[in-house]
Scaffold this motif. Structure first.
Motif, PDB file in Angstrom:
ATOM      1  N   PHE A 118      30.788  87.649  75.484  1.00 12.20           N
ATOM      2  CA  PHE A 118      31.216  87.114  74.176  1.00 12.20           C
ATOM      3  C   PHE A 118      31.907  85.770  74.346  1.00 12.20           C
ATOM      4  CE2 PHE A 118      31.100  91.600  72.387  1.00 12.20           C
ATOM      5  CZ  PHE A 118      30.047  91.327  71.533  1.00 12.20           C
ATOM      6  N   ALA A 119      32.754  85.679  75.393  1.00  6.80           N
ATOM      7  CA  ALA A 119      33.479  84.424  75.645  1.00  6.80           C
ATOM      8  C   ALA A 119      32.493  83.297  75.933  1.00  6.80           C
ATOM      9  CB  ALA A 119      34.435  84.597  76.810  1.00  6.80           C
ATOM     10  N   MET A 120      31.477  83.615  76.740  1.00  9.94           N
ATOM     11  CA  MET A 120      30.474  82.611  77.107  1.00  9.94           C
ATOM     12  C   MET A 120      29.703  82.149  75.866  1.00  9.94           C
ATOM     13  SD  MET A 120      27.503  83.079  79.904  1.00  9.94           S
ATOM     14  CE  MET A 120      26.270  81.832  80.168  1.00  9.94           C
ATOM     15  N   LYS A 121      29.351  83.123  75.008  1.00  9.70           N
ATOM     16  CA  LYS A 121      28.604  82.822  73.781  1.00  9.70           C
ATOM     17  C   LYS A 121      29.436  81.926  72.867  1.00  9.70           C
ATOM     18  CE  LYS A 121      24.668  84.035  71.781  1.00  9.70           C
ATOM     19  NZ  LYS A 121      23.406  83.676  72.424  1.00  9.70           N
ATOM     20  N   LYS A 122      30.731  82.263  72.754  1.00 14.63           N
ATOM     21  CA  LYS A 122      31.614  81.500  71.871  1.00 14.63           C
ATOM     22  C   LYS A 122      31.770  80.065  72.376  1.00 14.63           C
ATOM     23  CE  LYS A 122      35.689  82.192  69.034  1.00 14.63           C
ATOM     24  NZ  LYS A 122      35.737  80.780  68.704  1.00 14.63           N
ATOM     25  N   ASP A 151      30.687  76.272  70.843  1.00 13.64           N
ATOM     26  CA  ASP A 151      31.571  75.092  70.821  1.00 13.64           C
ATOM     27  C   ASP A 151      31.010  73.955  71.673  1.00 13.64           C
ATOM     28  OD1 ASP A 151      33.339  76.359  69.196  1.00 13.64           O
ATOM     29  OD2 ASP A 151      34.694  76.998  70.784  1.00 13.64           O
ATOM     30  N   LYS A 152      29.718  74.041  72.014  1.00 14.74           N
ATOM     31  CA  LYS A 152      29.006  73.014  72.797  1.00 14.74           C
ATOM     32  C   LYS A 152      29.539  72.889  74.226  1.00 14.74           C
ATOM     33  CE  LYS A 152      26.591  71.443  69.149  1.00 14.74           C
ATOM     34  NZ  LYS A 152      26.816  72.614  68.331  1.00 14.74           N
ATOM     35  N   ALA A 153      30.080  74.013  74.763  1.00 16.75           N
ATOM     36  CA  ALA A 153      30.558  74.003  76.151  1.00 16.75           C
ATOM     37  C   ALA A 153      29.691  74.962  76.960  1.00 16.75           C
ATOM     38  CB  ALA A 153      32.017  74.436  76.211  1.00 16.75           C
TER      39      ALA A 153
END
Length: 586
Positions: free
Chosen positions: A284-288, A292-294
């Motif tokens: 989820f953190a990676m998806k979020k 955010d274009k990161a």
């Protein structure tokens, strides 16, 4: 070109095969927690079916198996998708553009499209994209540490002309003829002998695996104690009745029941949800972050980024747009605005002819950039943003790059580097003799001048008052967030030899130019968000300290209680002084 590609191959390295989904399933099954649960599931199935028969006795065991399969497939699916994303990310990361001369035209092409026979232009900081040979260049130093482990840079010239893929240009510039690409390069051969290691666990996964193991051990300890306590009653009763060696079916079932209770304690104690929780939270953190274009290269970054208390940011191109333009100049001791083509052409008419001629000679010869005609027949300026800005300014006041270059011959070049903070070029004049042109950090180049060109175009000694005025102009430009460069020249004495070092002093100041690099939209807001989240943003740059302060204030980085400090001052401080200073440095 197609024929060359068929013969020499493409400039790509052979990639390792994509691992299949089932490999990720197998890796997910190696989890310690899941192994304990699998053993418990097997025992639970055996005990349950023995005691209560099929299917009633298999409910508990099948429930555990279902939870194991859920965890394994969610983990494997997440890791598999992530590996595919990383592969795409790797392709994006390697899409480097290089400047080549091909079919007589200077153009930018992808590093993948390089072929033997292309001529590549390299400057400080560039990575050598393929194996090749040095054609021409100045003061070329190559850092080959990535290939050979040697920290000392290698001098590359006509005597030692070999350039190897994967190495870096530490100083100087050159043109290189590509001879070998892809897996046939020395770097490619090295890559072929190395095997890629597996991904390490993230710090969070390591900690939680430790927790799961401890909880499992505690659960196992209490399960054994419970089984001993429950069984002890039955065994002592048998002992008192003298029937210790004769066991009925009911006795065996009672012991199995006690064992089933012990297994249940282990199953309840082992946190089977932990691996799933870790995987899901990181996914989820990676998806979020992707929203955010990161792009996250390493899963561990998702958790470590959350612990960041300081962000150190570069200035040029990160906080600013990286499109430089000359907006102010100080020529003949007078400040002039040149932020529009009209102002630039007006400036040309106001200046004495000899000043314009010297200025254009300095800009067009003492540069790491180039003005070329592209395939559309239009002028195109190539080079770093600073070089592009100055060349653009010279063309706006009516300069002709090729014509000016043809008037003299470049005999020697000392390229810019961060130590000297200036670049010099030695010109061989058509009428005989040599002239040196110098360009760089204003305070350094101005300190090397003992003369300047006055309003009439005459060369006048630089007295203390004029030097103070010019230094005041440099500070004024810097306070307006302008990057300043000083241009100077020196006529070489008769008998000067090309083998000698170019002089460090005795120059005549031609001009000081102020270059503006506007702050990117949204930077100030981003800095404010970071500060409100308790993250300190600091700016690290090689620029003039006044320019750096002005940009930092514009971005909201340099606050009233903040401190700006230069490297040499910082390095002279004691550890005690640094402990006081560091929290305030911005």
């Amino acid at each position: 070109m197609q024929r060359r590609q068929d013969i020499y191959g493409i400039n790509k390295f052979t990639e390792s095969e994509t691992r299949s989904f089932w490999v990720f399933v197998w890796e997910a099954l190696q989890d310690t927690t899941l192994i304990i649960l699998a053993i418990c599931a097997f025992v639970s199935l055996v005990v349950g079916i023995t005691m209560e028969g099929w299917p009633k006795g298999a409910h508990d065991g099948l429930g555990i198996v279902a939870s194991i399969l859920l965890v394994v497939f969610v983990t494997a699916t997440s890791d598999y998708r992530q590996s595919l994303q990383f592969k795409d990310l790797d392709k994006e990361k390697r899409k480097i553009q290089v400047q080549v001369t091909r079919k007589g035209f200077r153009q930018r092409i992808s590093i993948y499209d390089l072929l033997p026979g292309d001529v590549v232009n390299l400057a400080i900081g560039d990575q050598v994209p393929a194996d090749g040979l040095f054609i021409s260049g100045f003061s070329l130093l190559i850092n080959e540490s990535s290939l050979t482990g040697e920290s000392e840079p290698v001098v590359v010239n006509e005597e030692n002309p070999f350039l190897l893929s994967g190495t870096k240009v530490q100083d100087g510039s050159c043109k290189m003829l590509v001879t070998t690409v892809g897996m046939r390069t020395q770097w490619g051969k090295l890559m072929a002998t190395l095997s890629e290691g597996g991904d390490d666990e993230t710090p969070l996964q390591v900690k939680l695996n430790g927790v799961a193991t401890i909880i499992g051990q505690i659960g196992l300890f209490f399960a054994v104690i419970t089984f001993i306590v429950l069984s002890q009653g039955l065994i002592s009763k048998k002992y008192h009745d003298g029937l210790l060696l004769s066991w009925s079916g009911d006795d065996a079932l009672a012991m199995l029941e006690h064992f089933a209770i012990a297994v249940t304690i282990v199953v309840v104690a082992v946190p089977e949800g932990l691996p799933l929780a870790v995987t899901l939270s990181l996914a989820f953190a990676m998806k979020k972050m992707m929203n955010d274009k990161a792009l996250v290269r390493n899963l561990a970054a998702c958790e470590t980024m959350g612990s960041a208390t300081t962000i150190c940011s570069d200035k040029t191109g990160t906080l600013t747009t990286n499109h430089m333009t000359v907006v102010k100049t100080c020529i003949c001791g007078n400040i002039r605005e040149v932020n529009s083509p009209q102002n630039a052409s007006k400036l040309c008419s106001e200046l004495p002819e000899n000043v314009v001629r010297t200025l254009l000679e300095s800009i067009f010869n003492n540069t790491g950039g180039e003005v070329v005609i592209n395939q559309d027949g239009k002028h195109q300026i190539l080079g770093t943003p600073t070089e592009t800005a100055i060349l653009e300014f010279a063309m706006s006041i009516g300069g002709n790059f090729k014509a000016k270059r043809a008037e003299t011959k470049i005999a020697k070049v000392e390229p810019f580097n961060s130590t000297k903070k200036r670049m010099c070029v030695l010109l061989e004049l058509a009428e005989g003799g040599y002239r040196s042109h110098c360009k760089g950090a204003s305070e350094i180049v101005l300190a090397a001048c003992d003369k300047f060109i006055d309003e009439t175009g005459a060369v006048t000694p630089l007295d203390k008052a004029t030097a103070g005025k010019l230094n005041g102009i440099i500070d004024g430009f810097a306070n307006e967030a302008l990057r300043t460069l000083c241009l100077a020249y020196r006529e070489m004495e008769e008998g000067f030899s090309i083998e000698e070092q170019l002089p460090q002093q005795g120059y005549t100041c031609i001009a000081i130019v102020g270059i503006k690099d506007p702050v990117r939209p949204g930077v100030r807001e981003s800095v404010a968000i970071c500060r409100s989240a308790g993250v300190t943003v600091r700016m690290v740059t090689g620029d003039n300290i006044n320019t750096a302060k002005a940009i930092a204030r514009e971005c909201g980085i340099l606050t009233e209680d903040g401190l700006a400090i230069e490297g040499p001052d910082f390095r002279e401080k004691t550890l005690e002084e640094l402990l006081v200073l560091v929290p305030k440095i911005r």
